[in-house]
Design a protein around this motif. Structure first.
Motif, PDB file in Angstrom:
ATOM      1  N   GLY A  41       0.748  -1.154  -0.146  1.00  0.00           N
ATOM      2  CA  GLY A  41      -0.230   0.115   0.111  1.00  0.00           C
ATOM      3  C   GLY A  41       0.736   1.184  -0.041  1.00  0.00           C
ATOM      4  O   GLY A  41       0.148   2.376   0.079  1.00  0.00           O
ATOM      5  N   LEU A  42       2.183   1.107   0.061  1.00  0.00           N
ATOM      6  CA  LEU A  42       2.957   2.527   0.165  1.00  0.00           C
ATOM      7  C   LEU A  42       4.009   2.394  -1.200  1.00  0.00           C
ATOM      8  O   LEU A  42       4.173   1.488  -1.787  1.00  0.00           O
ATOM      9  CB  LEU A  42       4.049   2.186   1.250  1.00  0.00           C
ATOM     10  N   PRO A  43       4.055   3.530  -1.753  1.00  0.00           N
ATOM     11  CA  PRO A  43       4.682   3.772  -3.024  1.00  0.00           C
ATOM     12  C   PRO A  43       6.122   3.411  -2.721  1.00  0.00           C
ATOM     13  O   PRO A  43       6.877   3.629  -1.659  1.00  0.00           O
ATOM     14  CB  PRO A  43       4.581   5.247  -3.380  1.00  0.00           C
ATOM     15  N   THR A  44       6.811   2.836  -3.537  1.00  0.00           N
ATOM     16  CA  THR A  44       8.320   2.417  -3.639  1.00  0.00           C
ATOM     17  C   THR A  44       9.233   3.171  -4.448  1.00  0.00           C
ATOM     18  O   THR A  44       8.793   3.219  -5.659  1.00  0.00           O
ATOM     19  CB  THR A  44       8.296   0.781  -3.688  1.00  0.00           C
ATOM     20  N   MET A  77       8.999   9.407   7.810  1.00  0.00           N
ATOM     21  CA  MET A  77       8.184  10.684   7.697  1.00  0.00           C
ATOM     22  C   MET A  77       7.235  10.607   6.664  1.00  0.00           C
ATOM     23  O   MET A  77       6.239  11.169   6.995  1.00  0.00           O
ATOM     24  CB  MET A  77       9.174  11.838   7.736  1.00  0.00           C
ATOM     25  N   LEU A  78       7.600  10.290   5.496  1.00  0.00           N
ATOM     26  CA  LEU A  78       7.012  10.447   4.174  1.00  0.00           C
ATOM     27  C   LEU A  78       6.125   9.247   4.101  1.00  0.00           C
ATOM     28  O   LEU A  78       5.256   9.441   2.929  1.00  0.00           O
ATOM     29  CB  LEU A  78       7.658  10.895   3.217  1.00  0.00           C
ATOM     30  N   HIS A  79       6.328   8.077   4.699  1.00  0.00           N
ATOM     31  CA  HIS A  79       5.691   6.853   4.418  1.00  0.00           C
ATOM     32  C   HIS A  79       5.690   6.471   2.983  1.00  0.00           C
ATOM     33  O   HIS A  79       4.680   6.498   2.388  1.00  0.00           O
ATOM     34  CB  HIS A  79       4.081   7.128   4.744  1.00  0.00           C
ATOM     35  N   GLU A 112      16.108   5.536 -14.546  1.00  0.00           N
ATOM     36  CA  GLU A 112      16.453   4.055 -13.869  1.00  0.00           C
ATOM     37  C   GLU A 112      16.360   4.323 -12.203  1.00  0.00           C
ATOM     38  O   GLU A 112      16.469   3.318 -11.612  1.00  0.00           O
ATOM     39  CB  GLU A 112      17.931   3.763 -14.281  1.00  0.00           C
ATOM     40  N   ALA A 113      16.432   5.623 -11.861  1.00  0.00           N
ATOM     41  CA  ALA A 113      16.139   5.722 -10.319  1.00  0.00           C
ATOM     42  C   ALA A 113      15.215   7.074 -10.213  1.00  0.00           C
ATOM     43  O   ALA A 113      15.235   7.915 -11.072  1.00  0.00           O
ATOM     44  CB  ALA A 113      17.576   5.947  -9.832  1.00  0.00           C
ATOM     45  N   ASP A 114      14.470   7.088  -9.259  1.00  0.00           N
ATOM     46  CA  ASP A 114      13.540   8.072  -8.850  1.00  0.00           C
ATOM     47  C   ASP A 114      14.232   9.177  -8.250  1.00  0.00           C
ATOM     48  O   ASP A 114      13.947  10.399  -8.346  1.00  0.00           O
ATOM     49  CB  ASP A 114      12.477   7.363  -8.081  1.00  0.00           C
TER      50      ASP A 114
END
Length: 483
Positions: A41-44, A77-79, A112-114
């Motif tokens: 349920g959390l963004p990765t 902190m930002l989940h 390739e990376a966020d």
């Protein structure tokens, strides 16, 4: 048939063992190591970083360090969940010859990376292609040196180093002024000599100079003062010299133990002028481009030197730079905060005092990312709560910190201001006491000769200050009378 089955079984077993060995090798490869945290349920987010002590390190097949702890705090902190990977080419991020970005900046641009969580310097060129958060660490550009490569022989006048030039000038002025006050007060005071026309005053100016020099050497010399006013000045001067010698000995001891004076390379100008050490920085780093774009003449000389010898003086990694400084006559130009850590962990290294190009390390994201502002606010909250200071102390604390070189500097006049003030007050009191003594004698003498006290005081003062002239005139008068 049995032999064929046995042979087939051996081949299959061998292939399985080789496959397992290959997989084990991949797991032990630092570039394949990853630290991840994800929940349903959390963004990765995919996070790119670079191996650099103490920001990101490999310990027991896991990644740890300042940036990993920072990432954990931000995720809490930002989940969000995250997956960390080490940058493929081992670069921070620069424009290559074909116009493409390398390193962590390139991986973000290629999606390739966020985000990139690493000691990544915020620069204008990088800001044009990616977005940065509020810096989580402040740093600058410094010079890392090995102590024995920059040591030099002590100068011939090394004994003057404990005091600054201003302090020595003040000491010389105080010495001359005190000796003059001794000479003046000894002539004015009637307790030092009662009859100026018949007696000889032992406190001539040369004798006063000798008396002051003797006190500096803690030796008693003649003439010995008899008047109270002269004794006040002598006592204050003795007190001054004792405190001054104690300060000199203490500072000279600290000077010999610290060895700070044996660091001739204090600035980048000193580095450019010398010929003993080679110097360079990380290839493709923001430090290299800082010198390239700078309009400062000294910075341009640094860049020209590194550019002409780039194959020899530029290094690929920070670890290679530190190793080269320790093993050869090489000075490394890089982030001052990383150099402080190297100097703390390797006690034979030291960072030069000058730091230029104040800058910060920020988290890089894509320009259209919705995480940029959230991460900036989270970084500010961590700073306000003291968590960033805690992480800084945690990862920069080493066993070598207590052995680090203490900063030493010559003693300035401000440090001895109270001592000089006490001397000035003592000289003033001595002069006032001499004037009072002479006034008392003039008042008594005025009653006998029936003259005003002021006229007698003036005559006494002129006689005592011009004793040689008066003696010569009296001798001439008596000679004429005899003739």
């Amino acid at each position: 048939m049995d032999k064929g089955l046995h042979f087939l079984f051996c081949v299959i077993t061998t292939m399985l063992l080789l496959r397992e060995s290959s997989q084990t090798g991949e797991k032990n490869d630092p570039k394949m190591l990853a630290a991840s945290k994800s929940e349903e349920g959390l963004p990765t987010l995919t996070v790119t970083t670079i191996l650099e002590d103490p920001y990101v390190m490999v310990r027991s097949a896991e990644l740890e360090g300042y940036c990993i702890d920072l990432l954990k705090a931000l995720a809490a902190m930002l989940h969000f969940g995250y997956k960390v990977k080490v940058v493929g080419d081992g670069q921070y991020g620069a424009v290559s010859s074909n116009g493409n970005w390398t390193g962590m900046i390139g991986e973000i641009l290629r999606q390739e990376a966020d985000i990139a969580v690493a000691p990544l310097t915020v620069t204008s060129a990088r800001e044009e292609v990616v977005s940065f958060t509020t810096p989580f660490l402040q740093t600058g550009i410094g010079i890392l040196l090995r102590k024995d490569t920059v040591s030099q022989e002590m100068s011939f006048f090394h004994f003057l180093a404990p005091f600054s030039k201003e302090t020595w000038t003040g000491l010389l002025f105080a010495y001359v002024l005190t000796c003059f006050c001794l000479f003046l007060v000894a002539r004015l005071s009637p307790c030092e000599w009662n009859e100026p026309k018949n007696e000889e005053n032992h406190f001539t100016f040369l004798n006063s100079l000798w008396f002051g020099a003797g006190a500096l050497a803690l030796q008693g010399v003649t003439p010995r003062p008899k008047a109270l006013s002269v004794r006040v000045i002598a006592a204050v001067w003795w007190l001054f010299t004792i405190a001054l010698l104690a300060a000199y000995i203490a500072n000279f001891t600290a000077l010999l133990s610290s060895g700070s004076e044996q660091l001739p390379i204090q600035t980048f100008e000193d580095l450019v002028k010398q010929r003993k050490l080679e110097f360079g920085t990380l290839d493709g780093s923001s430090t290299f481009y800082f010198f390239k774009n700078s309009k400062n003449p000294i910075h341009q000389m640094v860049y020209e030197y590194m550019d002409k010898r780039r194959d020899h003086v530029l290094v690929k990694t920070y670890q290679e730079a530190v190793q080269r400084v320790m093993e050869s006559n090489y000075a490394f130009i890089g982030e001052s905060i990383s150099q402080d850590l190297a100097a703390a962990r390797h006690c034979n290294l030291i960072r030069a005092p000058e730091v230029i190009g104040a800058r910060g390390f920020g988290i890089a994201t894509t320009q259209a990312s919705r995480w940029t502002k959230k991460l900036s606010i989270a970084v500010l909250k961590l700073r306000e709560s003291g968590d960033l200071d805690y992480l800084r102390n945690k990862w920069w604390e080493t066993s070598c910190l207590h052995k680090s070189r203490e900063r030493w500097s010559p003693l300035q006049p401000q440090a001895l201001g109270g001592l000089f003030l006490t001397l000035a007050i003592g000289l003033a009191l001595g002069v006032i006491a001499a004037v009072v003594e002479l006034s008392n004698k003039s008042r008594h003498a005025a009653g006998h000769v029936k003259k005003s006290c002021c006229s007698v005081f003036t005559e006494e003062m002129c006689t005592r200050l011009r004793i040689k002239e008066n003696t010569r005139q009296s001798q001439e008068t008596s000679g004429r009378a005899n003739a």
